[in-house]
Design an enzyme around this catalytic site. Structure first.
Site, PDB file in Angstrom:
ATOM      1  CE  LYS A 211       5.091  -0.962 -15.248  1.00  0.00           C
ATOM      2  NZ  LYS A 211       5.442   0.390 -15.744  1.00  0.00           N
ATOM      3  CD  GLU A 287       3.073   1.422   1.255  1.00  0.00           C
ATOM      4  OE1 GLU A 287       2.264   2.323   1.571  1.00  0.00           O
ATOM      5  OE2 GLU A 287       3.665   0.721   2.079  1.00  0.00           O
ATOM      6  CD  GLU A 419      -3.796  10.565  -4.637  1.00  0.00           C
ATOM      7  OE1 GLU A 419      -2.889  10.549  -3.842  1.00  0.00           O
ATOM      8  OE2 GLU A 419      -4.143   9.551  -5.282  1.00  0.00           O
TER       9      GLU A 419
HETATM   10  P1  TAP Z   1      -0.799   3.898 -11.387  1.00  0.00           P
HETATM   11  O1  TAP Z   1      -1.448   4.294 -12.629  1.00  0.00           O
HETATM   12  O2  TAP Z   1      -1.500   3.014 -10.452  1.00  0.00           O
HETATM   13  O3  TAP Z   1       0.604   3.258 -11.815  1.00  0.00           O
HETATM   14  C1  TAP Z   1       1.538   2.740 -10.901  1.00  0.00           C
HETATM   15  C2  TAP Z   1       2.352   1.680 -11.601  1.00  0.00           C
HETATM   16  O4  TAP Z   1       1.509   0.574 -11.932  1.00  0.00           O
HETATM   17  C3  TAP Z   1       2.976   2.138 -12.909  1.00  0.00           C
HETATM   18  O5  TAP Z   1       4.231   1.536 -13.056  1.00  0.00           O
HETATM   19  C4  TAP Z   1       1.978   1.597 -13.927  1.00  0.00           C
HETATM   20  O6  TAP Z   1       2.487   1.462 -15.232  1.00  0.00           O
HETATM   21  C5  TAP Z   1       1.660   0.267 -13.310  1.00  0.00           C
HETATM   22  N1  TAP Z   1       0.434  -0.373 -13.798  1.00  0.00           N
HETATM   23  C6  TAP Z   1      -0.624   0.187 -14.415  1.00  0.00           C
HETATM   24  N2  TAP Z   1      -1.533  -0.761 -14.744  1.00  0.00           N
HETATM   25  C7  TAP Z   1      -1.040  -1.941 -14.318  1.00  0.00           C
HETATM   26  C8  TAP Z   1      -1.506  -3.289 -14.363  1.00  0.00           C
HETATM   27  N3  TAP Z   1      -2.669  -3.614 -14.922  1.00  0.00           N
HETATM   28  N4  TAP Z   1      -0.740  -4.258 -13.836  1.00  0.00           N
HETATM   29  C9  TAP Z   1       0.449  -3.958 -13.260  1.00  0.00           C
HETATM   30  N5  TAP Z   1       0.949  -2.703 -13.208  1.00  0.00           N
HETATM   31  C10 TAP Z   1       0.212  -1.702 -13.716  1.00  0.00           C
HETATM   32  O7  TAP Z   1      -0.380   5.149 -10.515  1.00  0.00           O
HETATM   33  P2  TAP Z   1       0.441   6.416 -10.976  1.00  0.00           P
HETATM   34  O8  TAP Z   1      -0.436   7.278 -11.785  1.00  0.00           O
HETATM   35  O9  TAP Z   1       1.725   5.979 -11.572  1.00  0.00           O
HETATM   36  O10 TAP Z   1       0.799   7.081  -9.572  1.00  0.00           O
HETATM   37  C11 TAP Z   1      -0.064   7.900  -8.946  1.00  0.00           C
HETATM   38  C12 TAP Z   1      -0.750   7.194  -7.807  1.00  0.00           C
HETATM   39  O11 TAP Z   1       0.178   6.489  -6.991  1.00  0.00           O
HETATM   40  C13 TAP Z   1      -1.435   8.148  -6.885  1.00  0.00           C
HETATM   41  O12 TAP Z   1      -2.727   7.679  -6.605  1.00  0.00           O
HETATM   42  C14 TAP Z   1      -0.599   8.137  -5.613  1.00  0.00           C
HETATM   43  O13 TAP Z   1      -1.260   8.429  -4.433  1.00  0.00           O
HETATM   44  C15 TAP Z   1      -0.051   6.771  -5.624  1.00  0.00           C
HETATM   45  N6  TAP Z   1       1.204   6.738  -4.898  1.00  0.00           N
HETATM   46  C16 TAP Z   1       1.174   6.170  -3.673  1.00  0.00           C
HETATM   47  C17 TAP Z   1       2.321   6.127  -2.929  1.00  0.00           C
HETATM   48  C18 TAP Z   1       2.283   5.478  -1.592  1.00  0.00           C
HETATM   49  S1  TAP Z   1       3.649   5.177  -0.857  1.00  0.00           S
HETATM   50  N7  TAP Z   1       1.165   5.136  -1.022  1.00  0.00           N
HETATM   51  C19 TAP Z   1       3.512   6.648  -3.434  1.00  0.00           C
HETATM   52  C20 TAP Z   1       3.497   7.216  -4.698  1.00  0.00           C
HETATM   53  C21 TAP Z   1       2.326   7.237  -5.432  1.00  0.00           C
HETATM   54  P3  TAP Z   1       2.496   2.696 -16.261  1.00  0.00           P
HETATM   55  O14 TAP Z   1       3.850   3.236 -16.163  1.00  0.00           O
HETATM   56  O15 TAP Z   1       2.180   2.154 -17.589  1.00  0.00           O
HETATM   57  O16 TAP Z   1       1.459   3.663 -15.809  1.00  0.00           O
END
Ligand code: TAP
Length: 517
Positions: A211, A287, A419
Site C-alpha cells: 500500500k 523504519e 522532526e
Molecule cells: P505516516 O503518516 O506514518 O504514513 C506512512 C504510511 O502509513 C502511509 O502509506 C500511510 O497511509 C500509512 N498509514 C497511515 N495510517 C495507517 C494505519 N493505521 N495502518 C496502516 N498504515 C497506515 O508517515 P508519512 O507522513 O507518510 O511519512 C512521513 C514520516 O515517515 C516521517 O516521520 C519520516 O521520518 C518517516 N520516514 C521514515 C523513513 C525511514 S527509512 N526511517 C523513510 C521515509 C519516511 P496514507 O497514505 O493514508 O497516509
C-alpha cells in the site's frame, strides 16, 4: 511450466505479456506516458470496490492529475488471497536462481523506462527530475539488481550439536520465506521505498502486497505494469493505492499476512505494531521518524561542511528521513558557517521540478506544507532566530516552501526536538572544548536514525561514531547511502534494517532440522 520454459528461454515468466488497464496519459517532460490508475491484484488491473477513487494532485501547480482507485478492506483481502495462493502455488515452483533472473529482468525494464518513471515521480511527488532519475529511480534499480544477486545465496548452517551416543546427529538450518508480506510506505521516495522493501522481500522468496502512500501512488502502478512485462506470476506482487486508515490498517490486521514492512512516522509505527500483535503476531520491521544530529567542529574542511550541511537538510526538499534535523556548529565557526549557508540559499533555484536548472521543488502535498508553516511559527514563538525563509514562496502557485534557517535554537525548544520533514535548518552552537556536552545534547533524543560529524581529527570522528546512538553515522559526508549497506534506526526510529544482507533476514525465517542416524 510455461513460466519455467520462458525463463529458460530468457523471455521472462509471461514472455513479455502486455497487460490491459485503465489509465491516464501524462504529457510532461517532452514525453507521453501511459500510467495505470487501477489497483493491481493477481496480475490484473482492476477497479476498487464501489469504484472508490483518490484524487492525485500535482504539487507544482495544484491541479488534479488523475483519479486513482482507492482500495477497501475487501480489496486488500482479495490481494492477500492472491498472494497466499501464489506463495503456495506458482511461486514455489520458481527456483531461487529463476527468481533472481526475474528480478534482473524487472530491473532492466525499470532501466529501459527510467525517464518515464522519473518523470512520473517528479510530477507526482515534486522531486527535482535530475534527483528523481539518479536517486529515486536509480537507487530503486540498484536495489532490484543487488537483491537479485542474493536469491541463490540464501543458505543455512550445519551445527555441531551433542549426539546421544552411540548414535550420531546431523543438525542443519534452512532459511525460508515467511509467506505473504504486507508493505506500507510513505510519500517521500515513493518508488525507492517500494524497491528497498519489495526487492528484499521477493529475493527471500515471499509474495507481497504494497500500500503506497495515498498522495503518490503513480510510480508504484507503473512498476506493477513492468512486473507483468518481466513475467512475475500473478499474485506474487500486488499494488493497492489507498488510505492508511483503512487499506493500510487492513494489511496490518490481516490474519494471512505474516510480516509487515513499514516506513513512516513513529506514532503510526507504534499503532501498527499493536495491530500486528493483536491480529496474528505478525513479524514487523519499522523504519520511523528521525531528528538526526550533525556536529560540525571548527577543525573541519569548511567548504565541504557547508556543501554537505546544505544537502543534509535541503536534499529532496527536506523530505528525507535521514535529514539532519539539528546542526550543532562549533562557536568559533558558527557565524561564518551561517553566512555561507545563507549565501548558497539566496542563489538556490526554486521552481518547476522538471526544469533541469531547478534545485528545489514543491513540497509533496498541501497538508505537509501547512505543517511546515506551523512548525516555523512555533519556532519563532519559542524565541529561535528565524534568519531565512519560514514561509511559502510568495506569488507562486504550487506547494513551494522557502528553504529556511533558524539559529539560536535552545535544547528545550519544540523545533530542537521534533522532526519537520521539510527544508528547515535548525542550528545550535556548541563550545569545542566541551565535546562531552555536545555528545550528550546530540544523544538527547528519542530518535536514533542517522547522524553526522565534520572534523579533520580522526580520533574525534571515531569517538563520535562510538558514542552516537544512531543506526547510521556519516563522517565528512552526508546522505551517502548504498543498497549494499544496512539502513535503519535505533530507539524510537524503529528496528529492522532495509538494504544490505541484513534486510534479507527481515523477510526470512530459520528452520532447524535435526536427524539422528
Ligand atoms: P505516516 O503518516 O506514518 O504514513 C506512512 C504510511 O502509513 C502511509 O502509506 C500511510 O497511509 C500509512 N498509514 C497511515 N495510517 C495507517 C494505519 N493505521 N495502518 C496502516 N498504515 C497506515 O508517515 P508519512 O507522513 O507518510 O511519512 C512521513 C514520516 O515517515 C516521517 O516521520 C519520516 O521520518 C518517516 N520516514 C521514515 C523513513 C525511514 S527509512 N526511517 C523513510 C521515509 C519516511 P496514507 O497514505 O493514508 O497516509
Amino acid at each position: 511450466d510455461q513460466l519455467v520454459r520462458n525463463l529458460r528461454q530468457g523471455s521472462g515468466g509471461a514472455g513479455g505479456k502486455q497487460v490491459e488497464y485503465k489509465g491516464f496519459q501524462l504529457k510532461a517532460n517532452k514525453r507521453d506516458i501511459r500510467v495505470p490508475t487501477q489497483l493491481f491484484i493477481n496480475g490484473e488491473f482492476v477497479d476498487a470496490e464501489k469504484n472508490r477513487v483518490l484524487d492525485i494532485v500535482n504539487p507544482t501547480d495544484e491541479t488534479v492529475l488523475c483519479e486513482v482507485a482507492c482500495a477497501s478492506t475487501n480489496d486488500v483481502d482479495k490481494a492477500v488471497q492472491a498472494a497466499h495462493k501464489a506463495f503456495f502455488g506458482s511461486w514455489k515452483q520458481v527456483s531461487a536462481r529463476q527468481r533472481g533472473q526475474l528480478m534482473l529482468k524487472l530491473a532492466d525494464l525499470m532501466e529501459q523506462y527510467k525517464e518515464d518513471l522519473a518523470t512520473i515521480e517528479s510530477v507526482d511527488s515534486g522531486a527535482v527530475y535530475t534527483l528523481a532519475l539518479k536517486t529515486h529511480i536509480g537507487m530503486s534499480i540498484d536495489a532490484w539488481r543487488y537483491f537479485a544477486g542474493w536469491c541463490d545465496k540464501i543458505q543455512g548452517n550445519t551445527i555441531p550439536v551433542n549426539p546421544a551416543r552411540p548414535n550420531n546427529v546431523l543438525t542443519f538450518t534452512r532459511k525460508e520465506p515467511i509467506g505473504v508480506c504486507g508493505l506500507v510506505t510513505p510519500w517521500n521516495y515513493p518508488l525507492m521505498m517500494l524497491s528497498w522493501k519489495m526487492a528484499a522481500c521477493i529475493a527471500a522468496g515471499n509474495t507481497c502486497l504494497i500500500k503506497p502512500a495515498q498522495t503518490c501512488p503513480l510510480t508504484a502502478l507503473k512498476f506493477a505494469e513492468l512486473s507483468v512485462l518481466a513475467g512475475f506470476p500473478p499474485g506474487v506482487i500486488n499494488v493497492l493505492p489507498g488510505k492508511g486508515s483503512d487499506a493500510g490498517q487492513a494489511v496490518a490486521d490481516h490474519p494471512l499476512v505474516r510480516k509487515l514492512g513499514f516506513t513512516g512516522s513513529t506514532p503510526i509505527g507504534k499503532h501498527i505494531m499493536k495491530s500486528c500483535a493483536d491480529s496474528n503476531l505478525k513479524k514487523c520491521s519499522l523504519e520511523l521518524g528521525g531528528k538526526s544530529p550533525l556536529v560540525i567542529f571548527a577543525d573541519c574542511d569548511l567548504d565541504k561542511a557547508v556543501k554537505h550541511g546544505m544537502s543534509s537538510v535541503f536534499f529532496n526538499k527536506g523530505e528525507n528521513c535521514i535529514a539532519a534535523g539539528r546542526l550543532f556548529v562549533e562557536d568559533r565557526i558558527h557565524d561564518e558557517f551561517v553566512r555561507r549557508v545563507l549565501k548558497d540559499l539566496r542563489s538556490m533555484t526554486i521552481g518547476d521540478p522538471l526544469n533541469r536548472s531547478t534545485a528545489h521543488g514543491p513540497q509533496n502535498h498541501k497538508a505537509h506544507m501547512d505543517k511546515l508553516i506551523e512548525y516555523c511559527e512555533r519556532g519563532v514563538a519559542e524565541g529561535a532566530k528565524l534568519v531565512y525563509g519560514g514561509c511559502r514562496v510568495p506569488n507562486m502557485k504550487g506547494y513551494f516552501f522557502t528553504p529556511t534557517v533558524f539559529t539560536d535554537v535552545e535544547d528545550n525548544m519544540f523545533i530542537a526536538q521534533e522532526e519537520s520533514f521539510g527544508p528547515i535548518m535548525i542550528i545550535s552552537k556548541f563550545n569545542g572544548s566541551d565535546v562531552d556536552s555536545v555528545m550528550t545534547r546530540a544523544n538527547r533524543s528519542e530518535y536514533g536514525l542517522a547522524s553526522g560529524v565534520f572534523t579533520k581529527d580522526i580520533s574525534k570522528a571515531l569517538s563520535f561514531a562510538d558514542r552516537i546512538e544512531a543506526g547510521t553515522v556519516f563522517v565528512n559526508v552526508y546522505n551517502k547511502t548504498d543498497v549494499a549497506a544496512p539502513f535503519g534506526g535505533f530507539k524510537q526510529s524503529g528496528f529492522g534494517k532495509d538494504l544490505g544482507q541484513e534486510a534479507l533476514n527481515e523477510y526470512l525465517k530459520t528452520k532447524c532440522v535435526t536427524i539422528e542416524y
